[in-house]
Motif scaffolding. Structure first.
Motif, PDB file in Angstrom:
ATOM      1  N   VAL A 127     -28.629 -23.774 -18.910  1.00  0.00           N
ATOM      2  CA  VAL A 127     -28.392 -22.991 -17.695  1.00  0.00           C
ATOM      3  C   VAL A 127     -29.691 -22.385 -17.155  1.00  0.00           C
ATOM      4  CG1 VAL A 127     -27.191 -20.975 -16.758  1.00  0.00           C
ATOM      5  CG2 VAL A 127     -26.013 -22.480 -18.344  1.00  0.00           C
ATOM      6  N   GLY A 128     -30.552 -21.939 -18.064  1.00  0.00           N
ATOM      7  CA  GLY A 128     -31.815 -21.370 -17.615  1.00  0.00           C
ATOM      8  C   GLY A 128     -32.640 -22.363 -16.824  1.00  0.00           C
ATOM      9  N   GLN A 129     -32.667 -23.629 -17.278  1.00  0.00           N
ATOM     10  CA  GLN A 129     -33.409 -24.669 -16.558  1.00  0.00           C
ATOM     11  C   GLN A 129     -32.816 -24.902 -15.171  1.00  0.00           C
ATOM     12  OE1 GLN A 129     -33.408 -28.362 -18.698  1.00  0.00           O
ATOM     13  NE2 GLN A 129     -35.202 -29.175 -17.621  1.00  0.00           N
ATOM     14  N   VAL A 130     -31.500 -24.856 -15.076  1.00  0.00           N
ATOM     15  CA  VAL A 130     -30.847 -25.054 -13.780  1.00  0.00           C
ATOM     16  C   VAL A 130     -31.222 -23.936 -12.807  1.00  0.00           C
ATOM     17  CG1 VAL A 130     -28.619 -25.127 -12.601  1.00  0.00           C
ATOM     18  CG2 VAL A 130     -28.942 -26.375 -14.742  1.00  0.00           C
ATOM     19  N   TYR A 131     -31.130 -22.694 -13.265  1.00  0.00           N
ATOM     20  CA  TYR A 131     -31.422 -21.572 -12.363  1.00  0.00           C
ATOM     21  C   TYR A 131     -32.909 -21.510 -12.002  1.00  0.00           C
ATOM     22  CZ  TYR A 131     -26.757 -19.567 -12.377  1.00  0.00           C
ATOM     23  OH  TYR A 131     -25.410 -19.363 -12.180  1.00  0.00           O
ATOM     24  N   THR A 132     -33.765 -21.911 -12.937  1.00  0.00           N
ATOM     25  CA  THR A 132     -35.200 -21.970 -12.603  1.00  0.00           C
ATOM     26  C   THR A 132     -35.449 -22.986 -11.497  1.00  0.00           C
ATOM     27  OG1 THR A 132     -35.840 -21.338 -14.846  1.00  0.00           O
ATOM     28  CG2 THR A 132     -37.486 -22.486 -13.526  1.00  0.00           C
ATOM     29  N   THR A 133     -34.796 -24.143 -11.599  1.00  0.00           N
ATOM     30  CA  THR A 133     -34.952 -25.178 -10.574  1.00  0.00           C
ATOM     31  C   THR A 133     -34.362 -24.718  -9.252  1.00  0.00           C
ATOM     32  OG1 THR A 133     -34.794 -26.856 -12.304  1.00  0.00           O
ATOM     33  CG2 THR A 133     -34.510 -27.599 -10.032  1.00  0.00           C
ATOM     34  N   LEU A 134     -33.217 -24.048  -9.283  1.00  0.00           N
ATOM     35  CA  LEU A 134     -32.622 -23.534  -8.045  1.00  0.00           C
ATOM     36  C   LEU A 134     -33.549 -22.524  -7.365  1.00  0.00           C
ATOM     37  CD1 LEU A 134     -28.888 -23.052  -9.133  1.00  0.00           C
ATOM     38  CD2 LEU A 134     -29.781 -24.706  -7.459  1.00  0.00           C
ATOM     39  N   GLY A 135     -34.207 -21.705  -8.182  1.00  0.00           N
ATOM     40  CA  GLY A 135     -35.142 -20.743  -7.607  1.00  0.00           C
ATOM     41  C   GLY A 135     -36.296 -21.435  -6.887  1.00  0.00           C
ATOM     42  N   ARG A 136     -36.798 -22.516  -7.446  1.00  0.00           N
ATOM     43  CA  ARG A 136     -37.891 -23.255  -6.799  1.00  0.00           C
ATOM     44  C   ARG A 136     -37.404 -23.958  -5.539  1.00  0.00           C
ATOM     45  NH1 ARG A 136     -40.232 -25.854 -12.453  1.00  0.00           N
ATOM     46  NH2 ARG A 136     -41.252 -23.931 -13.203  1.00  0.00           N
ATOM     47  N   LEU A 137     -36.190 -24.502  -5.607  1.00  0.00           N
ATOM     48  CA  LEU A 137     -35.631 -25.156  -4.411  1.00  0.00           C
ATOM     49  C   LEU A 137     -35.433 -24.134  -3.287  1.00  0.00           C
ATOM     50  CD1 LEU A 137     -32.984 -27.499  -6.114  1.00  0.00           C
ATOM     51  CD2 LEU A 137     -35.091 -28.211  -4.951  1.00  0.00           C
ATOM     52  N   GLU A 138     -34.987 -22.946  -3.649  1.00  0.00           N
ATOM     53  CA  GLU A 138     -34.813 -21.900  -2.636  1.00  0.00           C
ATOM     54  C   GLU A 138     -36.160 -21.482  -2.062  1.00  0.00           C
ATOM     55  OE1 GLU A 138     -32.386 -17.663  -2.143  1.00  0.00           O
ATOM     56  OE2 GLU A 138     -32.914 -18.409  -4.145  1.00  0.00           O
ATOM     57  N   ARG A 139     -37.169 -21.379  -2.918  1.00  0.00           N
ATOM     58  CA  ARG A 139     -38.517 -21.031  -2.452  1.00  0.00           C
ATOM     59  C   ARG A 139     -39.038 -22.055  -1.457  1.00  0.00           C
ATOM     60  NH1 ARG A 139     -42.730 -22.326  -6.818  1.00  0.00           N
ATOM     61  NH2 ARG A 139     -42.108 -24.357  -5.998  1.00  0.00           N
ATOM     62  N   ASP A 140     -38.729 -23.344  -1.711  1.00  0.00           N
ATOM     63  CA  ASP A 140     -39.206 -24.421  -0.839  1.00  0.00           C
ATOM     64  C   ASP A 140     -38.308 -24.643   0.377  1.00  0.00           C
ATOM     65  OD1 ASP A 140     -41.219 -24.766  -2.685  1.00  0.00           O
ATOM     66  OD2 ASP A 140     -40.210 -26.409  -3.733  1.00  0.00           O
ATOM     67  N   GLY A 141     -37.269 -23.840   0.511  1.00  0.00           N
ATOM     68  CA  GLY A 141     -36.401 -23.953   1.674  1.00  0.00           C
ATOM     69  C   GLY A 141     -35.429 -25.110   1.608  1.00  0.00           C
ATOM     70  N   LEU A 142     -35.180 -25.661   0.431  1.00  0.00           N
ATOM     71  CA  LEU A 142     -34.286 -26.809   0.293  1.00  0.00           C
ATOM     72  C   LEU A 142     -32.856 -26.390  -0.033  1.00  0.00           C
ATOM     73  CD1 LEU A 142     -36.684 -29.195  -1.694  1.00  0.00           C
ATOM     74  CD2 LEU A 142     -36.372 -28.969   0.782  1.00  0.00           C
ATOM     75  N   VAL A 143     -32.680 -25.191  -0.579  1.00  0.00           N
ATOM     76  CA  VAL A 143     -31.339 -24.637  -0.815  1.00  0.00           C
ATOM     77  C   VAL A 143     -31.371 -23.166  -0.396  1.00  0.00           C
ATOM     78  CG1 VAL A 143     -30.932 -26.204  -2.748  1.00  0.00           C
ATOM     79  CG2 VAL A 143     -31.744 -23.875  -3.186  1.00  0.00           C
ATOM     80  N   GLY A 144     -30.193 -22.608  -0.240  1.00  0.00           N
ATOM     81  CA  GLY A 144     -30.073 -21.185   0.071  1.00  0.00           C
ATOM     82  C   GLY A 144     -28.814 -20.636  -0.559  1.00  0.00           C
ATOM     83  N   GLN A 145     -28.803 -19.341  -0.810  1.00  0.00           N
ATOM     84  CA  GLN A 145     -27.625 -18.722  -1.394  1.00  0.00           C
ATOM     85  C   GLN A 145     -26.512 -18.649  -0.344  1.00  0.00           C
ATOM     86  OE1 GLN A 145     -28.059 -15.266  -3.853  1.00  0.00           O
ATOM     87  NE2 GLN A 145     -30.144 -15.830  -4.498  1.00  0.00           N
ATOM     88  N   SER A 146     -25.289 -18.874  -0.804  1.00  0.00           N
ATOM     89  CA  SER A 146     -24.145 -18.970   0.106  1.00  0.00           C
ATOM     90  C   SER A 146     -22.989 -18.114  -0.398  1.00  0.00           C
ATOM     91  CB  SER A 146     -23.707 -20.428   0.246  1.00  0.00           C
ATOM     92  OG  SER A 146     -22.614 -20.555   1.133  1.00  0.00           O
ATOM     93  N   GLY A 147     -23.288 -16.843  -0.648  1.00  0.00           N
ATOM     94  CA  GLY A 147     -22.244 -15.924  -1.071  1.00  0.00           C
ATOM     95  C   GLY A 147     -21.850 -16.111  -2.522  1.00  0.00           C
ATOM     96  N   GLU A 148     -20.608 -15.728  -2.835  1.00  0.00           N
ATOM     97  CA  GLU A 148     -20.101 -15.783  -4.200  1.00  0.00           C
ATOM     98  C   GLU A 148     -18.704 -16.386  -4.200  1.00  0.00           C
ATOM     99  OE1 GLU A 148     -20.153 -11.806  -5.657  1.00  0.00           O
ATOM    100  OE2 GLU A 148     -22.337 -11.733  -5.888  1.00  0.00           O
ATOM    101  N   ASP A 149     -18.328 -16.929  -5.355  1.00  0.00           N
ATOM    102  CA  ASP A 149     -16.955 -17.413  -5.483  1.00  0.00           C
ATOM    103  C   ASP A 149     -16.050 -16.272  -5.943  1.00  0.00           C
ATOM    104  OD1 ASP A 149     -17.595 -17.031  -8.129  1.00  0.00           O
ATOM    105  OD2 ASP A 149     -17.214 -19.096  -8.762  1.00  0.00           O
ATOM    106  N   GLY A 150     -14.793 -16.592  -6.204  1.00  0.00           N
ATOM    107  CA  GLY A 150     -13.845 -15.547  -6.573  1.00  0.00           C
ATOM    108  C   GLY A 150     -14.193 -14.863  -7.873  1.00  0.00           C
ATOM    109  N   ALA A 151     -14.934 -15.535  -8.750  1.00  0.00           N
ATOM    110  CA  ALA A 151     -15.305 -14.952 -10.046  1.00  0.00           C
ATOM    111  C   ALA A 151     -16.631 -14.215  -9.984  1.00  0.00           C
ATOM    112  CB  ALA A 151     -15.359 -16.037 -11.119  1.00  0.00           C
ATOM    113  N   GLY A 152     -17.229 -14.140  -8.813  1.00  0.00           N
ATOM    114  CA  GLY A 152     -18.485 -13.420  -8.672  1.00  0.00           C
ATOM    115  C   GLY A 152     -19.718 -14.249  -8.973  1.00  0.00           C
TER     116      GLY A 152
END
Length: 246
Positions: A37-62
């Protein structure tokens, strides 16, 4: 392995959170390349930094959800269309190990090859068994599950890869045997030297007839030609003297 592009491909189907992305990635590839999971979130952080992904709220479980952006879709299209670069191959531990084993003191490189071959053949048998199970699952399922088809393709790639590795190991062993035979082969025997020409003294000695060589015994009364002539003239003088006496 491009984890970032794999995550982008999963996010194209809709917003996901980190643990969900990890589960889907491993399901699609049969956990061949497990992620934490740590590797996934690290990669998501880099993708967000590069403008390739963005946060889109939360699901029902937060759980914080991530969504692909237009720039991310363009990046993903480029990745799908561009061939994987083979001019700079990834480091292969087995190739490096054999390269370092050549000439290493105390290392039997053929034993290294044989040990690896046994492991490779076993892995190939395991992959083949999993492939049979995957095919059976596809035949039993009316609708072809996307993850099952993806897993089958990954398995077949692994089978082809291990088959190629086994052939390469066979080739390495044959190559080493040939090189070893060449290294220990005795040098060619030198051409025989020509017989020495007979010397003048040996030729002269060989020309002397038997019994006339140096040290050969002389026949009684034998003498030189001049001595024979002297003996003959002496005999004639004695004969004349005897005639006058009569």
């Amino acid at each position: 392995m491009s984890i970032r592009h794999g995550l982008l491909a999963l996010l194209e189907h809709g917003p996901r959170y980190g643990s969900q992305l990890r589960t889907e990635f491993e399901s699609r590839t049969g956990a061949t390349w497990p992620l934490n999971v740590g590797q996934v979130y690290t990669t998501l952080g880099r993708l967000e930094r590069d403008g390739l992904v963005g946060q889109s709220g939360e699901d029902g479980a937060g759980h914080a959800l991530y969504a692909i952006t237009d720039a991310g879709r363009a990046e993903l299209r480029t990745w799908f269309e561009k061939p994987v670069d083979r001019t700079s191959p990834a480091r292969d531990e087995l190739a490096i190990k054999l390269a370092m084993a050549v000439g290493a003191p105390g290392v039997d490189i053929r034993a290294v090859i044989q040990s690896q071959r046994r492991h490779t053949v076993k892995a190939m048998q395991d992959y083949t068994r999993l492939k049979a199970q995957a095919l059976a699952a596809l035949e039993d399922t009316a609708s072809r599950e996307r993850d099952d088809v993806a897993w089958l393709l990954v398995l077949e790639q692994l089978i082809f890869q291990t088959e190629a590795e086994a052939r390469w190991l066979d080739h390495c062993e044959s190559r080493l045997i040939r090189l070893s035979a060449t290294a220990v082969a005795p040098p060619p025997a030198p051409a025989p030297a020509p017989a020495p020409a007979p010397s003048d003294t040996a030729s002269a000695s060989a020309a002397v007839e038997p019994g006339h060589g140096p040290g050969a015994p002389h026949a009684p009364g034998a003498g030189t030609g001049s001595g024979g002539e002297a003996g003959g003239s002496g005999g004639r003088r004695g004969a004349r003297a005897g005639g006058r006496g009569r």
